[in-house]
Structure formats: structure tokens, C-alpha cells
Enzyme design. Structure first.
Site, PDB file in Angstrom:
ATOM      1  N   GLY A  71      22.559  -3.599 -22.931  1.00 44.29           N
ATOM      2  CA  GLY A  71      22.865  -2.538 -23.882  1.00 44.29           C
ATOM      3  C   GLY A  71      24.086  -2.878 -24.713  1.00 44.29           C
ATOM      4  N   GLY A 128      25.223  -1.118 -28.021  1.00 45.28           N
ATOM      5  CA  GLY A 128      25.483   0.323 -28.036  1.00 45.28           C
ATOM      6  C   GLY A 128      26.952   0.648 -28.238  1.00 45.28           C
ATOM      7  N   ASP A 173      20.297  -7.068 -25.649  1.00 43.05           N
ATOM      8  CA  ASP A 173      20.037  -5.766 -26.257  1.00 43.05           C
ATOM      9  C   ASP A 173      18.630  -5.785 -26.849  1.00 43.05           C
ATOM     10  OD1 ASP A 173      22.000  -3.237 -27.113  1.00 43.05           O
ATOM     11  OD2 ASP A 173      20.194  -3.433 -28.327  1.00 43.05           O
ATOM     12  N   ILE A 174      18.072  -4.603 -27.022  1.00 43.32           N
ATOM     13  CA  ILE A 174      16.703  -4.513 -27.575  1.00 43.32           C
ATOM     14  C   ILE A 174      16.714  -4.920 -29.054  1.00 43.32           C
ATOM     15  CG2 ILE A 174      16.836  -2.101 -28.332  1.00 43.32           C
ATOM     16  CD1 ILE A 174      13.982  -3.359 -26.169  1.00 43.32           C
ATOM     17  N   ARG A 175      17.892  -4.850 -29.663  1.00 41.59           N
ATOM     18  CA  ARG A 175      18.035  -5.295 -31.053  1.00 41.59           C
ATOM     19  C   ARG A 175      19.099  -6.396 -31.128  1.00 41.59           C
ATOM     20  NH1 ARG A 175      17.118   0.052 -31.163  1.00 41.59           N
ATOM     21  NH2 ARG A 175      19.262   0.565 -30.610  1.00 41.59           N
ATOM     22  N   ASP A 184      14.116  -6.798 -23.633  1.00 48.34           N
ATOM     23  CA  ASP A 184      14.016  -5.498 -22.968  1.00 48.34           C
ATOM     24  C   ASP A 184      14.317  -5.674 -21.481  1.00 48.34           C
ATOM     25  OD1 ASP A 184      11.481  -2.879 -23.077  1.00 48.34           O
ATOM     26  OD2 ASP A 184      13.171  -3.195 -21.715  1.00 48.34           O
ATOM     27  N   TYR A 199      17.697  12.294 -18.295  1.00 43.99           N
ATOM     28  CA  TYR A 199      18.846  11.369 -18.315  1.00 43.99           C
ATOM     29  C   TYR A 199      19.755  11.617 -17.106  1.00 43.99           C
ATOM     30  CZ  TYR A 199      23.352   9.548 -20.135  1.00 43.99           C
ATOM     31  OH  TYR A 199      24.553   8.906 -20.319  1.00 43.99           O
ATOM     32  N   LYS A 239      20.451   9.145 -13.993  1.00 40.79           N
ATOM     33  CA  LYS A 239      21.791   8.654 -13.679  1.00 40.79           C
ATOM     34  C   LYS A 239      22.158   8.932 -12.225  1.00 40.79           C
ATOM     35  CE  LYS A 239      23.408   6.762 -17.502  1.00 40.79           C
ATOM     36  NZ  LYS A 239      23.792   5.332 -17.550  1.00 40.79           N
TER      37      LYS A 239
HETATM   38  C1  AKB Z   1      24.997  12.183 -23.840  1.00 41.78           C
HETATM   39  O1  AKB Z   1      25.430  13.015 -24.634  1.00 41.78           O
HETATM   40  O2  AKB Z   1      23.841  12.151 -23.414  1.00 41.78           O
HETATM   41  C2  AKB Z   1      25.950  11.152 -23.301  1.00 41.78           C
HETATM   42  C3  AKB Z   1      26.533  11.634 -22.035  1.00 41.78           C
HETATM   43  C4  AKB Z   1      27.235  12.913 -21.937  1.00 41.78           C
HETATM   44  O3  AKB Z   1      26.456  10.915 -21.059  1.00 41.78           O
HETATM   45  N1  AKB Z   1      26.982  10.883 -24.284  1.00 41.78           N
END
Ligand code: AKB
Length: 362
Positions: A32, A35, A57-59, A76, A176, A180
């Protein structure tokens, strides 16, 4: 430095022993890399004298970043073939695994996000474990988690809870956040329990270290795909002379820190004495303004700023599930976390001079 496409990597490693001879080059792997955190991290690693950075990175990375890396790969992290080829070419001693889809973007494609955020993590952990077995040294694995792992059921609970500790309210409401918190546990498993019943297990193959970052505010990059992005987007829009419609209510409060403080914390944890670390996963925070307080500061430094509030109910609900602040006592005690910027100095010393310079050029 070179940019290597996946196909070239695969070709090079399928030929005779790599042109580097039988010995693999020592490397620090950054995924990544293109990023927001990757930009700051690679610059900081290079400034610290690291010449062994290999970046994925993917790009393709921009020229400035590529010049800081030993080699860069476009690919990837879900492609095990690419990672397998890197295994044959490098002796990886440290991994910074940054690649992920953030909290807003994942809510449109949760299954694809799971594949990247969890599948990619699994692939990197397996690569690190294979590396440790092949070169016989523990691999340090640095992982950025997020305050998105927390889920406070409603605003009353959020406001009553105040600054929460690492082991509280771990019921995330986004894919997400779910990704995590699972990845944190995967990392801890690899570090402390990996193949615990196998006769040929190798104890301590990984030194897994993780920070749960709050919202990150960078002057160098404009965020997208995150639900904490409103603060950074607001200040960039003001500096660029563009109107900004904030997607959360004025009273919305959450923890933030500047990108330089985030990078410094990540590298400080990476360099900390393992014997001082009481846990694998640490909270950090710097300041926790409301969106209205943040907007007031933006207007103070950019009087022409045109800021409105147009809450998006779904994104608002995500931020309302995150804590007003976190307790980072463990980070301060174990490894000396101490952010340079509070809210005022974040503007005065970092954001205003740098975003002003950024848009003055355009
Ligand atoms: C998001 O907004 O998803 C991230 C985070 C809070 O981990 N920046």
C-alpha cells in the site's frame, strides 16, 4: 529506481538463480506504498537511512516515491504468485503492511474489501512466516489498525464512555472495522501461538506490532475512501479556495492526529525494545475536536473558507459509532508515544504552511 510489473517479477524469478546470485537481498517490504500513510512512511524510512525498501502498490508509485525505494512492484497483495516470487528474491526482515480499503469504500463492496483487507493480510503473514523459517530470524510485522474497530451502540454511550481503552467496545459496525479487529488477532496469533501443537513449530517467528490510528490528517495528500476524511478534506478545500460540504454534523467529535505524528509513532513502536511492550496493539491519539471546532480553526486561518454542514446519515452513523477519544496510556508508558502536534500547533506548524504551499503551486 525500477518499477517492476508482476509479469516481470514472475519471469525473473522463474529463470535461473536471480541475477543477485544465491544470496537474497535484505529488504523491508511496504505494501500500500502509494497511499496516504505510505507516502509519509517511505519518506521517513528513507530519511532514516533505509536503502532496502521494496514497495508494492496496486498502482505505480510516483517518481518521487520510486526514487526512495530499492525497487517498486505494481501488483495485488491478493496475488500469491507475486508474493511467492518476492520470497525467492529477497530476505525480508521487516514488513509494513498498509494496503487496505477504508471504512467508506468497503461499505459499497464489503466482500471485495474482505478479500483485500483480510485475504491480503493473511498472504502477508504467511510470507513473513515463510521468510522467518527460511532465514531463521524473526520478522517484524508492523500493522496499522484503526479506531474503526470500536463500536459504541449509540451517541449516549459514545459521549458517556469518553476516552476508551484498547479492550473496550470491540463491536465494529463496518466491514473495515471487522477486518481490522480480525487482522489484529491474526497478527497476535502468528506472533504468539502459530502452529502451537506442531512438533516442528518455530516459536516467535513474527514480532507483530500494531497501532490503532485515529483519523489521520495529512498536508501532502487528500484522503478519500475514509469516513474520518472530513477534517482533512475541509482544510484542503479551504486552502484550494473551494467550498466544502461537511458530511457529518457540527457536534461530531472524534480523535485525530497529524500524519507526521502518525509516522513518527509507527517508527517509534517499530524501534521499541520488545521487552518493554505489554501488548501487540496500541491506541494513540493527539486531539479530538468537534467538526464545528475544526471548522472554526479552518476559518481562522482561511477566512474565505466556505464550509457548510450537510450530514450524510449513513456516514454519520459510522462516525457516531466511533469513540470521542481513546486512552493511549499504554503507548505513552511502554514506548514513549508523545505526539508533537496538538490541535492548534497542527494548524500553526504543519497544516497551514504546507497546504498553503501545496496549492500556491497549482
Ligand atoms: C477511515 O476513515 O476509514 C480511516 C480510519 C478511521 O481508519 N481513516
Amino acid at each position: 529506481m525500477t518499477v517492476t510489473e508482476t509479469s516481470e517479477v514472475m519471469a525473473a524469478s522463474q529463470s535461473a538463480p536471480s541475477e543477485r546470485g544465491v544470496r537474497r537481498d535484505i529488504a523491508t517490504l511496504v505494501t500500500g506504498a502509494g497511499g496516504e500513510v505510505g507516502h509519509g512512511l517511505i519518506a521517513a524510512l528513507h530519511a532514516a537511512g533505509r536503502k532496502d525498501i521494496i514497495a508494492i502498490d496496486i498502482r505505480a508509485l510516483d517518481d518521487r516515491q520510486r526514487a526512495l525505494c530499492r525497487e517498486t512492484y505494481v501488483g495485488d497483495i491478493c496475488e500469491t504468485a507475486l508474493l511467492g516470487r518476492l520470497q525467492s528474491m529477497y530476505e525480508i526482515t521487516e514488513v509494513y503492511h498498509l494496503a487496505a480499503l477504508l471504512s467508506t469504500r468497503t461499505e459499497f463492496v464489503p466482500e471485495a474489501a474482505h478479500a483485500v483487507n483480510v485475504g491480503g493480510m493473511f498472504n502477508l503473514l504467511r510470507l513473513a512466516a515463510d521468510q522467518a523459517r527460511s532465514h531463521g530470524k524473526r520478522v517484524r510485522f508492523m500493522f496499522p489498525s484503526s479506531i474503526a474497530v470500536y463500536g459504541l451502540g449509540d451517541l449516549k454511550t459514545k459521549n458517556r464512555a469518553g476516552a476508551i481503552g484498547e479492550d473496550q467496545y470491540l463491536q465494529p459496525t463496518t466491514m473495515y472495522g471487522c477486518n481490522k479487529v480480525y487482522c489484529e488477532n491474526l497478527g497476535r496469533y502468528y506472533a504468539r501461538h502459530y502452529r502451537q501443537l506442531a512438533q516442528d513449530r518455530m516459536d516467535h517467528i513474527l514480532d507483530f506490532r500494531c497501532i490503532r490510528f485515529p483519523g489521520l490528517i495529512s498536508a501532502e495528500t487528500v484522503p478519500c475512501g475514509g469516513t474520518s476524511d472530513f477534517a482533512a478534506q475541509m482544510v484542503h478545500a479551504a486552502a484550494e479556495g473551494k467550498p466544502y460540504a461537511c458530511f457529518v454534523r457540527p457536534d461530531t467529535r472524534m480523535a485525530f492526529m497529524t500524519m507526521p505524528d502518525a509516522i513518527e509513532a509507527f517508527l517509534r513502536l517499530a524501534g521499541a525494545d520488545a521487552g518493554h511492550l505489554s501488548r501487540c496493539v496500541y491506541n494513540v491519539t493527539s486531539f479530538n475536536p468537534s467538526a464545528a471546532e475544526f471548522a472554526d480553526l479552518v476559518r481562522e486561518y482561511f477566512p474565505a473558507a466556505r464550509i457548510s454542514f450537510e450530514p450524510d446519515p449513513q456516514r454519520q452513523a459510522i462516525v457516531d459509532s466511533w469513540p470521542v477519544d481513546v486512552d493511549d496510556t499504554a503507548a505513552r508508558t511502554d514506548w514513549g508515544y508523545s505526539p508533537k502536534h496538538d490541535l492548534r500547533s497542527a494548524f500553526e506548524e504543519y497544516l497551514v504552511p504546507n497546504v498553503t504551499a501545496r496549492y500556491a503551486k497549482s
